[in-house]
Structures are given as C-alpha cells and as structure tokens.
Design an enzyme around this catalytic site. Sequence first.
Site, mmCIF file in Angstrom:
data_model
loop_
_atom_site.group_PDB
_atom_site.id
_atom_site.type_symbol
_atom_site.label_atom_id
_atom_site.label_comp_id
_atom_site.label_asym_id
_atom_site.label_seq_id
_atom_site.Cartn_x
_atom_site.Cartn_y
_atom_site.Cartn_z
ATOM 1 N N ALA A 1 0.828 -1.204 0.000
ATOM 2 C CA ALA A 1 0.000 0.000 0.000
ATOM 3 C C ALA A 1 0.861 1.252 0.000
ATOM 4 O O ALA A 1 0.550 2.247 0.641
ATOM 5 C CB ALA A 1 -0.948 -0.018 1.191
ATOM 6 N N GLY A 2 1.966 1.200 -0.724
ATOM 7 C CA GLY A 2 2.747 2.410 -0.969
ATOM 8 C C GLY A 2 2.229 3.094 -2.215
ATOM 9 O O GLY A 2 1.093 2.852 -2.650
ATOM 10 N N ALA B 1 2.872 2.817 -5.466
ATOM 11 C CA ALA B 1 2.491 2.017 -6.640
ATOM 12 C C ALA B 1 1.176 1.290 -6.389
ATOM 13 O O ALA B 1 0.265 1.330 -7.222
ATOM 14 C CB ALA B 1 3.602 1.016 -6.979
ATOM 15 N N PHE C 1 18.080 18.607 -9.068
ATOM 16 C CA PHE C 1 18.307 17.302 -8.447
ATOM 17 C C PHE C 1 19.394 16.580 -9.208
ATOM 18 O O PHE C 1 19.605 16.844 -10.395
ATOM 19 C CB PHE C 1 17.007 16.476 -8.451
ATOM 20 C CG PHE C 1 16.673 15.928 -7.102
ATOM 21 C CD1 PHE C 1 16.085 16.709 -6.140
ATOM 22 C CD2 PHE C 1 16.986 14.614 -6.780
ATOM 23 C CE1 PHE C 1 15.796 16.210 -4.887
ATOM 24 C CE2 PHE C 1 16.705 14.105 -5.524
ATOM 25 C CZ PHE C 1 16.109 14.900 -4.581
ATOM 26 N N GLN D 1 21.482 0.670 -5.484
ATOM 27 C CA GLN D 1 21.974 2.040 -5.352
ATOM 28 C C GLN D 1 22.430 2.333 -3.922
ATOM 29 O O GLN D 1 21.692 2.104 -2.971
ATOM 30 C CB GLN D 1 20.874 3.030 -5.722
ATOM 31 C CG GLN D 1 21.314 4.473 -5.547
ATOM 32 C CD GLN D 1 20.391 5.433 -6.267
ATOM 33 O OE1 GLN D 1 19.354 5.815 -5.737
ATOM 34 N NE2 GLN D 1 20.744 5.794 -7.486
ATOM 35 N N HIS E 1 23.265 5.393 -1.760
ATOM 36 C CA HIS E 1 23.071 6.848 -1.770
ATOM 37 C C HIS E 1 24.231 7.501 -1.033
ATOM 38 O O HIS E 1 24.617 7.045 0.043
ATOM 39 C CB HIS E 1 21.741 7.172 -1.085
ATOM 40 C CG HIS E 1 21.285 8.588 -1.257
ATOM 41 N ND1 HIS E 1 21.945 9.657 -0.705
ATOM 42 C CD2 HIS E 1 20.234 9.117 -1.931
ATOM 43 C CE1 HIS E 1 21.308 10.776 -1.027
ATOM 44 N NE2 HIS E 1 20.275 10.469 -1.771
ATOM 45 N N LEU F 1 18.630 8.671 5.622
ATOM 46 C CA LEU F 1 18.909 9.444 4.416
ATOM 47 C C LEU F 1 18.912 10.949 4.661
ATOM 48 O O LEU F 1 18.019 11.479 5.304
ATOM 49 C CB LEU F 1 17.842 9.117 3.373
ATOM 50 C CG LEU F 1 18.143 9.654 1.983
ATOM 51 C CD1 LEU F 1 19.316 8.914 1.397
ATOM 52 C CD2 LEU F 1 16.924 9.524 1.106
ATOM 53 N N GLU G 1 19.146 14.221 -1.402
ATOM 54 C CA GLU G 1 19.919 14.939 -2.399
ATOM 55 C C GLU G 1 19.443 16.388 -2.516
ATOM 56 O O GLU G 1 20.166 17.251 -3.011
ATOM 57 C CB GLU G 1 19.683 14.227 -3.731
ATOM 58 C CG GLU G 1 20.754 14.363 -4.743
ATOM 59 C CD GLU G 1 20.579 13.282 -5.793
ATOM 60 O OE1 GLU G 1 21.110 12.175 -5.581
ATOM 61 O OE2 GLU G 1 19.902 13.526 -6.790
ATOM 62 N N ARG H 1 24.158 9.497 -8.229
ATOM 63 C CA ARG H 1 24.510 8.942 -6.918
ATOM 64 C C ARG H 1 25.615 7.899 -6.968
ATOM 65 O O ARG H 1 26.463 7.851 -6.084
ATOM 66 C CB ARG H 1 23.253 8.323 -6.295
ATOM 67 C CG ARG H 1 22.224 9.371 -5.979
ATOM 68 C CD ARG H 1 20.908 8.761 -5.579
ATOM 69 N NE ARG H 1 19.972 9.838 -5.269
ATOM 70 C CZ ARG H 1 18.696 9.642 -4.981
ATOM 71 N NH1 ARG H 1 18.196 8.419 -4.966
ATOM 72 N NH2 ARG H 1 17.907 10.654 -4.699
ATOM 73 N N HIS I 1 20.333 2.074 -0.538
ATOM 74 C CA HIS I 1 19.136 2.898 -0.674
ATOM 75 C C HIS I 1 18.057 2.299 -1.562
ATOM 76 O O HIS I 1 16.877 2.366 -1.232
ATOM 77 C CB HIS I 1 19.563 4.256 -1.224
ATOM 78 C CG HIS I 1 18.459 5.264 -1.283
ATOM 79 N ND1 HIS I 1 17.691 5.587 -0.180
ATOM 80 C CD2 HIS I 1 17.988 6.029 -2.299
ATOM 81 C CE1 HIS I 1 16.800 6.503 -0.529
ATOM 82 N NE2 HIS I 1 16.942 6.777 -1.802
ATOM 83 N N ARG J 1 19.652 4.448 -10.626
ATOM 84 C CA ARG J 1 18.453 5.285 -10.680
ATOM 85 C C ARG J 1 18.794 6.742 -10.403
ATOM 86 O O ARG J 1 19.568 7.040 -9.499
ATOM 87 C CB ARG J 1 17.434 4.804 -9.642
ATOM 88 C CG ARG J 1 16.241 5.720 -9.518
ATOM 89 C CD ARG J 1 15.173 5.171 -8.615
ATOM 90 N NE ARG J 1 15.511 5.169 -7.209
ATOM 91 C CZ ARG J 1 15.558 6.256 -6.432
ATOM 92 N NH1 ARG J 1 15.340 7.460 -6.944
ATOM 93 N NH2 ARG J 1 15.839 6.160 -5.145
#
Lengths: 233, 577
Positions: free
Chosen positions: B14-15, B17, B117, B238, B240, B250, B253, B284, B350, B392
């Site tokens: 339930a994030g 996506a 970014f 990745q 970070h 985190l 960025e 990154r 990350h 990414r």
Amino acid sequence: MPTYSFKIQRFNPDKDKRSHYEDYQVDLETTDRVLDGLNEIKWRQDGTLTYRRSCAHGVCGSDAMRINGRNRLACKLLVKDLPGQVTIEPMLGFTVIKDLVVDLEPFFEKYRSIAPYLINDSAPPETERLQSPEDRARYDDGTKCILCAACTTSCPPFWANKEFVGPAAIVNAHRFIFDSRDQGADERLGVLNTRNGVWRCRTVFNCTDACPRDIEITRAIEDVKRTLLFGRL
Amino acid sequence: MTNFHRHDAVIVGAGGAGLMAALQSSRLGNVAVLSKLYPARSHTGAAQGGICAALGNMEEDHWEWHMYDTVKGGDYLVDQDAAEVMCREAVETIIELEHMGLPFSRTPEGKIAQRRFGGHTKNYGAAPVMRSCYAADRTGHMILQTLYQQGIKNEVQFYNEYMVIDLLVNSDGQCCGVVALNLLDTEIHVFHAKAVFFGTGGFGRIFKITSNALALTGDGVIVPARRGIPLEDMEFFQFHPTGIYRLGILISEAARGEGGILLNDSGERFMERYAPTLKDLAPRDIVSRCMFQEIKEGRGIGGKDYVHLDLRHLGRKVLDEKIPDITDFMRVYQGLEPERDLIPTHPTAHYAMGGIPTNYDAEVILDDQDKRMPGFFAAGECACVSIHGANRLGTNSLVDIVVFGRRGGKKMAEYMRQNELPPLPPRPEAFAQELVDRLLHGSGTESPAAIRSEMQALMFNEVFVVRNGKGLQEAASGIRSLKERYARVAIQDHGRTFNTDLMETLELGFMLDCAELVTAGALAREESRGGHYRKDFPQRDDVNWLKHALAYLEPEGVRMAAKPVTITRFQPKERVY
C-alpha cells in the site's frame, strides 16, 4: 557501551489476565534510539517482546508509545536523553492487542469521519490548480501529520470519552478546511460542530506536547473553533 | 484454519504504486489492498526531495531531456521504450496528483515549485535544471498521504497487517491469487483473484547500513522468485552518498540541490575534481564511489570512513523551509546544527534497481521472449521495467511508482473485466502453511538475529559500493552457509497473537534469498556499470555486458540468463558529468 535499564509493560492475551512489567538490562551506544533498545531486547533476550516499527526515523508513525510517561516515537528519542530507567507502556485509550501493540481501528475510524480528502467537484484545469505560497502556508502544519496517534492517546478528554473525535482527526480536517482548493469545509465543520467534535477539547495542550512532528495541534483546534464561532474561513 | 476470500484483483503493498493501482482499478471491480503495515506507514512516505517531471514551471524543460538524463544516469542499461513512457506521462500524472490535493510547494505565481536534483539536466547534459516538483522535503509523505486519502474517498478495501508469503499460479500458468498471514492472529488466508498486483518495495535491509525501513525485506520479490519467476538485474543496488554516519538515515539529495557541498578532510570540495560540470549533483553512483575513493586515499575526516556535508552557507530560511525534516534529523540523531556544524556522512544502501521483470504496462515478463504471466502485475521498487537501468536518478523512484502504478492499475482493470476467475491449484494454502508451521513448531537452535546481522555485515563488507571477485565469492559461500543455518532456525514466540518474531524470521528467509541473488548477479557481471562497480573489472563493457541479467532462484543455487536492452533514441556513449 553504557548499560540501560528498560522497564516494559507486557501483556499476552493468550496467557495473561492482566498486564505486568518486566525489566531488562541492555548495552547501547549513546547515539542509539529507544527503538534500538527494544530491538536489542527482542533480538538477543526475549523474542516474544512485541511492538510495531518500520522506518526507524520518525516518518512512518508505527512506533508511537508511552515512554517515561509521555507519548513519543521510539525511533525519534535517543537513550542518552533518558537518564536512569526507561519505562515503556502502550499508548493509552485503545485496546491492547499484545505488549505495546494497540488496536488502531477506532483511531482510523475517527480519521475517516472527517472526510480526509480533497473535495472539489468543479472540473480541474488542464494544468495544476493555482495556489499562492501564502494560501499554501495556511494549512502546511497539518500536512506533516503521520497518523501515529500520539496526540489523540495523550488527550484527557479522549481518555474520558472515546467518542471524542480527537486531535488527530481535527488536525486533518483543518488541513482541508483551510486549503483554498477545497470545497468541503461545511461538511467537515458539521462533523466537528457536535458534542463529540471540537467542543470536547479543553485546551490541555497534551496533544501539541506529544506530536513528534511538532504540529501546533492546539492552535489548529482553536482555528476550527473560531471558524465555527465566527463563521469565517 | 484457512480462510478464503474472492476478489477481482488483489494488490499487495500500500505504498505509492499499490495505491495508485488501487485508484485505477477499484471503481471497476472488487479490489482489495493487502499490506504488511498500515497503509500510511509504507516507505513511499520516507522519500524526501521530490518527483521530476518536465513541467517547465521554472525554466525551459522537455520530457526528452528527462528521458536522456534517465538513460544516461542508468548507464545505458535502461529500456528506452519504458523511459520514454515514464518521462512523457510524468507530466500528466503529476498534474493528476495535484488535482487529488497533493500539497506541492508553490512558485510565487502559484504553480508547482521545482528544484534541481542530481543528474537532471537541460539540453542533454549542458547544466543542471529545475525539474524536481516538491513539497518541502516531504514529497513522498505527501504522495502517500494523498493517495491514501483518495483510497478512503474511493472506498478501497484494505486488509491491514496481512503479510503475503505465497503467490498462487495454477497448472495453466495463470496467476490466481496470493496466500497471506494475518499478523493479528497468525491465520492463513487464501485470496483467490483474477489478477494480482505487487507493489511491495525493496530490500535494503540485507545491508548493515541502509536508509530503508525495517519492513523492506524483499518479501515481494522472493515470493514470485520461489515460484520460478526470474528476477532482473539484481546486482544493481543504489548506494546513496549521504546517509547519516553509522545510522544510514537518508539526507536527501535536495540538500545538495539547494546548494550543499561535500568536503574531504582538508576541506576540499572534491567533487569538482571528479565531475567538473555537475559537481556535487552528479548521479549517486558516481558521488558514492568518489566518497569511497577519498576515504580510501586517506582523505576521510580524520582518516576515518566518512566525509562532511556542508550546509552552513544555506542559511536558516532555506534549512527550515526547503529541507526542514532532514534538518530535524541532523538535530535529533546527531545533535548537530546544520547552520553551524559540518555533517558526517557516508554512503547508505538505498534502492534496488532490479526486481520482477515487467513491461511498461506493469505486466510481468517471464523470459527473454516477452512471455507474460497472465494476471500478474508489478510496479515500483519490487519491479524492473527497466527505467533505472544500472543506476536510478534521484526522484525517478517516485515517478516510477506513480506512472507505472497508474498504467498497471489501468491494465489490470482491463484484464479483470475481460477474464473469468481462474481455477486455483489444489491445496493452495499448503506451501504457506508449511512455511509458517516449520517455524512455529520447529525444533531448531539457530538465532535469527545472529544470522541476520552476519548477513548484513557480509553484504556491507563485500557487496557494497566497491566489489571484487574474491570478496563476492566469499559473500556467496557465506550466504550459502547462513541459509543452511536458517534451515535450523528457532523462534522464541510460539503464540498466535501478533507474532512479530515469526514475521521477522519469515522476512529473514526472504532476505537471505535476496542476498544470494544480488551476490550471484554481482559475481557474474564482469564489468562496472552504474551502481555495480567491480575493482577487478573497472570498465563498462558494452560488447559483452550491455544486457539485462535474469536470475532464477533454484534449489541448487542461482541460475543466470540474459535478455536484451531496448535502445531507441540514445546510443550508449561514455558517461561524463
């Protein structure tokens, strides 16, 4: 590594009639969070210790609990800031499922009751709806809410009456009532202008003290009360 | 006892996506969303800096530029048909999110504000561009809240705190549901459905230092892998650059997007040497490797394994208004005041670029011949479309979840209207029941916590920013012996109520499989590309390795295969910033 004393309220419905406290000694770095202490206990001493947790840095809202008498997120409080014993209990006012896990359904039911979504039936433009930085700022504070329930479960009027909609629901209503893009203020104000709405708030400020996101909850509640009294957004 | 449910479609996770897919499909059928957590707890909420789309609200911008940056950022391992879809549709999807009520920060004219970014440029690499739409440094939180709010408005049916532990596939190869454990009472539930959508996130918890939530244990990639579905490009993870020292939390960025810089022990802004154009805003993978290089050459702070992030010159207004949450993190977790103090930082695990292979409609692809599994969809970090390729770009994870969650939701809605409920395999609960019973009633002696911390240390030491063949071989054999120990694992909680000891130990099993797949992929890929850097093969090798890896989880180990990369507009060239 210094040793910390944790005193934790335990309750397992499969075998306990009522809750009790258990003591643990745990070695932690001074930079460790209370959550790290709970994890150390669960992983190396007692695998049955039960609590919710996920992000571990104060943004998901899973690990709100009563720590030394105050509602805090276990992941946003360092052990070094708790000299002496760390006492941990579940949040007050909801049914305890097991140890520090409480039934949050009643909390989310109150949240849903204030229509926590943008209401705007006019056809949207092709691009974004415009909103000035000043209008955006009016409801900014409430957008920080992570629905951890720390505020509602620290509220004495809520303890006294579980029908009270509670500070978290009011903050989330405020977030939409004062959003210039929203048209549902009347509906939400109707819900809040009832016996179990904002008027049950006694301005105790416990909610503001408890909020791990530093939302000025009492101020938001007062904004809603004033709007109801004077009828102006 | 087994409980049975029937739905047109079941969404797992339930994030961003999963919720996006739910909004597209729930009005057209009986759709359920299952989450291991409460919906508003998902890790989408931890995303900070922003979501890129070429709106052009601040300066000229084009989706083609965004696509170029995505392809180059991914070191040309990106499937360009999917990248084109993503960068085009990012624009309308962001507008749709705004219409749903998402409280973006605003320009003085009232438009969605945008900022710089890492790796995002104008005119095909000429200079940084303001493309990242943001809501302070809580962009992911706002996306998650807004989508959850819309889920309530649209009366989406949620099953909260249900952990999915098996995928159901019948003898015709149709996906026909999932099996989940209800954490509340440890009961097994079979969800029979025409279609299943996975949006279950990543698996950063296989590493000792990570920005990921404790819940990110790779359940959603391993459940299908255990049913024979290959995983794509698992070696690409990745790291970070700016994790809080020791904790891995985190620091977005956005801190560098707003002007923050990295300094070595002598106070030098070392990124100027490595990436003269983009400097601290290089992608990154590059910044993380440069930090490792500085540390290796003795220029870490005080000779130690970290460098400094300098935000002192940004001023209190920028800190408090543009990046308030990360400013708060530095105060809470480090006791530092970024207006005055330098911030100790080092790379943190990350994001998984790899995952369940899909096409740009989120349909799961089973091989190198574009064969689909009917009824199975996936999007977000658990999937590999692949729009991230070997690395990414910042913000593209949020672009990914909303664009492909939306597309996948639409496609799934179409599928569930056109198809009947497929038959279930016999005893659908058996595999899941056995998995649970073995732990609940087992007689092992091994400690799950010990296995977990050994795995995390191994992955951090040998499969992190810099890898080499020897270390990877050690990691591979280490993980194999940890898996043998896991077969004899013992839990302490044998109760039926909210058994998180059981949950964590099931998660550990998923993580060990993830670690095995990542390591096998890293060992097989004898080149350096994006987030995968081999000291013993330091160059990118397009002749032999410009291809996606497919890894099959099999009882005797990992079997590797490959499939081609889709290249349309941008031919591979050297990656300079």
